[in-house]
Enzyme design. Structure first.
Site, PDB file in Angstrom:
ATOM      1  N   ASN A 192       0.873  -1.180   0.000  1.00  0.00           N
ATOM      2  CA  ASN A 192       0.000   0.000   0.000  1.00  0.00           C
ATOM      3  C   ASN A 192       0.910   1.229   0.000  1.00  0.00           C
ATOM      4  O   ASN A 192       1.520   1.552   1.020  1.00  0.00           O
ATOM      5  CB  ASN A 192      -0.887  -0.023   1.252  1.00  0.00           C
ATOM      6  CG  ASN A 192      -1.732   1.227   1.388  1.00  0.00           C
ATOM      7  OD1 ASN A 192      -1.773   2.067   0.475  1.00  0.00           O
ATOM      8  ND2 ASN A 192      -2.415   1.365   2.510  1.00  0.00           N
ATOM      9  N   TRP A 193       0.991   1.876  -1.155  1.00  0.00           N
ATOM     10  CA  TRP A 193       1.908   3.020  -1.282  1.00  0.00           C
ATOM     11  C   TRP A 193       1.367   4.261  -0.580  1.00  0.00           C
ATOM     12  O   TRP A 193       2.084   5.240  -0.421  1.00  0.00           O
ATOM     13  CB  TRP A 193       2.166   3.317  -2.770  1.00  0.00           C
ATOM     14  CG  TRP A 193       3.040   2.322  -3.472  1.00  0.00           C
ATOM     15  CD1 TRP A 193       3.269   1.019  -3.108  1.00  0.00           C
ATOM     16  CD2 TRP A 193       3.810   2.544  -4.661  1.00  0.00           C
ATOM     17  NE1 TRP A 193       4.126   0.432  -3.998  1.00  0.00           N
ATOM     18  CE2 TRP A 193       4.468   1.333  -4.959  1.00  0.00           C
ATOM     19  CE3 TRP A 193       3.995   3.639  -5.510  1.00  0.00           C
ATOM     20  CZ2 TRP A 193       5.309   1.205  -6.068  1.00  0.00           C
ATOM     21  CZ3 TRP A 193       4.825   3.504  -6.618  1.00  0.00           C
ATOM     22  CH2 TRP A 193       5.478   2.300  -6.900  1.00  0.00           C
ATOM     23  N   LYS A 194       0.093   4.231  -0.190  1.00  0.00           N
ATOM     24  CA  LYS A 194      -0.538   5.400   0.437  1.00  0.00           C
ATOM     25  C   LYS A 194      -0.301   6.642  -0.448  1.00  0.00           C
ATOM     26  O   LYS A 194      -0.272   6.527  -1.663  1.00  0.00           O
ATOM     27  CB  LYS A 194      -0.025   5.568   1.868  1.00  0.00           C
ATOM     28  CG  LYS A 194      -0.175   4.261   2.676  1.00  0.00           C
ATOM     29  CD  LYS A 194       0.036   4.423   4.144  1.00  0.00           C
ATOM     30  CE  LYS A 194      -0.156   3.071   4.840  1.00  0.00           C
ATOM     31  NZ  LYS A 194      -0.057   3.151   6.287  1.00  0.00           N
ATOM     32  N   HIS A 206      -9.564   1.403   4.899  1.00  0.00           N
ATOM     33  CA  HIS A 206      -8.298   1.538   5.637  1.00  0.00           C
ATOM     34  C   HIS A 206      -8.516   2.486   6.818  1.00  0.00           C
ATOM     35  O   HIS A 206      -9.261   3.459   6.708  1.00  0.00           O
ATOM     36  CB  HIS A 206      -7.208   2.069   4.706  1.00  0.00           C
ATOM     37  CG  HIS A 206      -5.836   1.961   5.303  1.00  0.00           C
ATOM     38  ND1 HIS A 206      -5.388   2.828   6.266  1.00  0.00           N
ATOM     39  CD2 HIS A 206      -4.843   1.072   5.097  1.00  0.00           C
ATOM     40  CE1 HIS A 206      -4.159   2.467   6.629  1.00  0.00           C
ATOM     41  NE2 HIS A 206      -3.806   1.407   5.932  1.00  0.00           N
ATOM     42  N   GLU A 239      -6.817   4.766   7.957  1.00  0.00           N
ATOM     43  CA  GLU A 239      -6.502   6.177   7.663  1.00  0.00           C
ATOM     44  C   GLU A 239      -7.680   6.854   6.970  1.00  0.00           C
ATOM     45  O   GLU A 239      -7.950   8.039   7.195  1.00  0.00           O
ATOM     46  CB  GLU A 239      -5.222   6.247   6.819  1.00  0.00           C
ATOM     47  CG  GLU A 239      -4.001   5.919   7.681  1.00  0.00           C
ATOM     48  CD  GLU A 239      -2.818   5.339   6.934  1.00  0.00           C
ATOM     49  OE1 GLU A 239      -2.801   5.393   5.685  1.00  0.00           O
ATOM     50  OE2 GLU A 239      -1.911   4.817   7.609  1.00  0.00           O
ATOM     51  N   GLU A 288      -5.486  -4.975  10.358  1.00  0.00           N
ATOM     52  CA  GLU A 288      -4.452  -3.982  10.622  1.00  0.00           C
ATOM     53  C   GLU A 288      -4.749  -3.281  11.956  1.00  0.00           C
ATOM     54  O   GLU A 288      -5.538  -2.318  11.983  1.00  0.00           O
ATOM     55  CB  GLU A 288      -4.415  -2.934   9.508  1.00  0.00           C
ATOM     56  CG  GLU A 288      -4.061  -3.498   8.145  1.00  0.00           C
ATOM     57  CD  GLU A 288      -3.414  -2.446   7.250  1.00  0.00           C
ATOM     58  OE1 GLU A 288      -2.315  -2.712   6.769  1.00  0.00           O
ATOM     59  OE2 GLU A 288      -3.996  -1.366   7.070  1.00  0.00           O
ATOM     60  N   GLY A 299       2.719   1.932  10.978  1.00  0.00           N
ATOM     61  CA  GLY A 299       3.754   2.967  10.910  1.00  0.00           C
ATOM     62  C   GLY A 299       4.480   3.213  12.219  1.00  0.00           C
ATOM     63  O   GLY A 299       5.197   4.208  12.354  1.00  0.00           O
ATOM     64  N   SER A 357       3.371  -2.500  10.321  1.00  0.00           N
ATOM     65  CA  SER A 357       4.809  -2.635  10.593  1.00  0.00           C
ATOM     66  C   SER A 357       5.401  -3.971  10.143  1.00  0.00           C
ATOM     67  O   SER A 357       6.294  -4.517  10.790  1.00  0.00           O
ATOM     68  CB  SER A 357       5.100  -2.375  12.073  1.00  0.00           C
ATOM     69  OG  SER A 357       4.804  -1.016  12.399  1.00  0.00           O
ATOM     70  N   GLY A 409       2.902  -1.261   4.280  1.00  0.00           N
ATOM     71  CA  GLY A 409       2.982   0.169   3.989  1.00  0.00           C
ATOM     72  C   GLY A 409       4.409   0.589   3.710  1.00  0.00           C
ATOM     73  O   GLY A 409       4.928   0.430   2.606  1.00  0.00           O
ATOM     74  N   GLY A 410       5.076   1.135   4.732  1.00  0.00           N
ATOM     75  CA  GLY A 410       6.403   1.715   4.556  1.00  0.00           C
ATOM     76  C   GLY A 410       7.400   0.833   3.822  1.00  0.00           C
ATOM     77  O   GLY A 410       8.115   1.305   2.928  1.00  0.00           O
TER      78      GLY A 410
HETATM   79  P1  13P Z   1       3.094   0.151   7.713  1.00  0.00           P
HETATM   80  O1  13P Z   1       3.571  -1.137   7.066  1.00  0.00           O
HETATM   81  O2  13P Z   1       3.886   1.343   7.274  1.00  0.00           O
HETATM   82  O3  13P Z   1       2.978   0.003   9.189  1.00  0.00           O
HETATM   83  O4  13P Z   1       1.610   0.420   7.160  1.00  0.00           O
HETATM   84  C1  13P Z   1       0.674  -0.592   7.232  1.00  0.00           C
HETATM   85  C2  13P Z   1      -0.519  -0.188   6.460  1.00  0.00           C
HETATM   86  O5  13P Z   1      -1.262   0.697   6.858  1.00  0.00           O
HETATM   87  C3  13P Z   1      -0.781  -0.896   5.190  1.00  0.00           C
HETATM   88  O6  13P Z   1      -2.054  -0.626   4.717  1.00  0.00           O
END
Ligand code: 13P
Length: 242
Positions: free
Chosen positions: A8-10, A91, A93, A158, A164, A203, A224-225
Site C-alpha cells: 500500500n503506497w498510500k 483503511h 486512515e 491492521e 507505521g 509494521s 505500507g512503509g
Molecule cells: P506500515 O507497514 O507502514 O505500518 O503500514 C501498514 C498499512 O497501513 C498498510 O495498509
C-alpha cells in the site's frame, strides 16, 4: 491458496518511483501473489510497466457511486479502466481522515464488485480498544457490518496502533485474531468465508515477515512503509510461504 503480499503506497509515489520501486518487482519470480496499490495517478503507467509480469495492480479507495456529481472522487469503474484489479477499502486512515463508517465501506465494497475490482477490506482495533480487551468485539462488528452476503474479496487485519509505529502484536495475538476473523467470516458468509485470504498489516518488514507469514490463518501481508523500498518489499515477499 498462495499467500498475497500487497504493498500500500498510500500518498507516496511519482512517476520516477515506478522505475525504482515497481520495476524491480517485475524481474523476479515470486512464490506468492504480489500486488502493488499505487496512487490512482500512477495506475495507468503502472499497468503498462507490469503488463508482461505477474505483479498485480490495485487502488487504495473508490467512491460508492458509479458516477455523478462528486468532484475529485474516482469511481470503481474508472480505477478498473486505468488498470486496477484490486482496491483497498476501509483503511483506518480513511476511516479517521474521511469519516468512513462500516456502512460506507459496505457500499464501496458493492461498487467495487460491480466494477470487477476485488476489494481488500481493512479492519482493526485502536490501542485503547486493545488495552480494554475489546479487539474481538470491534473487529467482529466491522466484519459483520461491512461485508455483504457473497463477499469474495480479501480481509486485512491492521491493528491501528501497529501502523507505521514499528510495533506489532505478539505472534500469539496475531494468530488469535486471525482465528477469530476466520470464525466470524464463516458465521457471516457460510462456506464462502472458509477460503478467503486474511492478510496481516502493521509494521511488516523484512525482519518480521517470515514469522508473521508462517502463522496459522495468515494468508499474506498488507505492507505500507516497507513497500516503498524495492529490496525491503522483495524481502517481505521472500518471507511468504507461497
Ligand atoms: P506500515 O507497514 O507502514 O505500518 O503500514 C501498514 C498499512 O497501513 C498498510 O495498509
Amino acid at each position: 491458496m498462495r499467500q498475497l503480499i500487497a504493498g500500500n503506497w498510500k500518498m507516496n509515489g511519482l512517476l520516477a518511483q515506478l522505475d525504482s520501486i515497481a520495476a524491480p518487482l517485475t524481474k523476479a519470480h515470486h512464490a506468492a501473489d504480489v500486488l502493488i496499490c499505487t496512487p490512482a495517478t500512477l495506475l495507468h503507467p503502472a499497468r503498462a510497466l507490469l503488463a508482461e509480469s505477474s505483479v498485480l495492480l490495485g487502488a487504495q479507495d473508490c467512491h460508492a457511486k458509479a458516477s455523478g456529481a462528486h468532484t475529485g472522487d474516482l469511481s470503481a469503474a474508472m480505477l478498473h479502466d486505468a488498470g486496477a484489479r484490486f482496491v483497498i477499502l476501509g483503511h483506518s486512515e480513511r476511516r479517521a481522515d474521511h469519516g468512513e463508517t462500516d456502512a460506507i465501506v459496505l457500499a464501496k465494497v458493492q461498487a467495487a464488485r460491480a466494477a470487477g475490482l476485488t476489494p481488500i477490506v481493512c479492519v482493526g482495533e485502536s490501542e485503547a480498544q486493545r488495552l480494554a480487551d475489546m479487539q474481538d468485539k470491534v473487529v467482529g462488528a466491522q466484519l459483520r457490518h461491512s461485508l455483504p452476503a457473497g463477499f469474495d474479496g480479501v480481509i486485512a487485519y491492521e491493528p491501528i496502533w501497529a501502523i507505521g509505529t514499528g510495533r506489532t502484536p505478539t505472534e500469539q495475538d496475531v494468530a488469535a485474531m486471525h482465528a477469530h476473523i476466520r470464525a466470524t467470516l464463516v458465521a457471516h458468509l457460510g462456506a464462502m468465508g472458509q477460503g478467503l485470504r486474511i492478510l496481516y498489516g502493521g509494521s511488516v518488514k523484512p525482519s518480521n515477515a517470515k514469522a508473521l507469514l508462517a502463522l496459522p490463518e495468515v494468508g499474506g501481508a498488507l505492507v505500507g512503509g516497507a513497500s516503498l523500498v524495492a529490496e525491503d518489499f522483495l524481502a517481505v515477499v521472500r518471507g511468504a510461504a507461497g
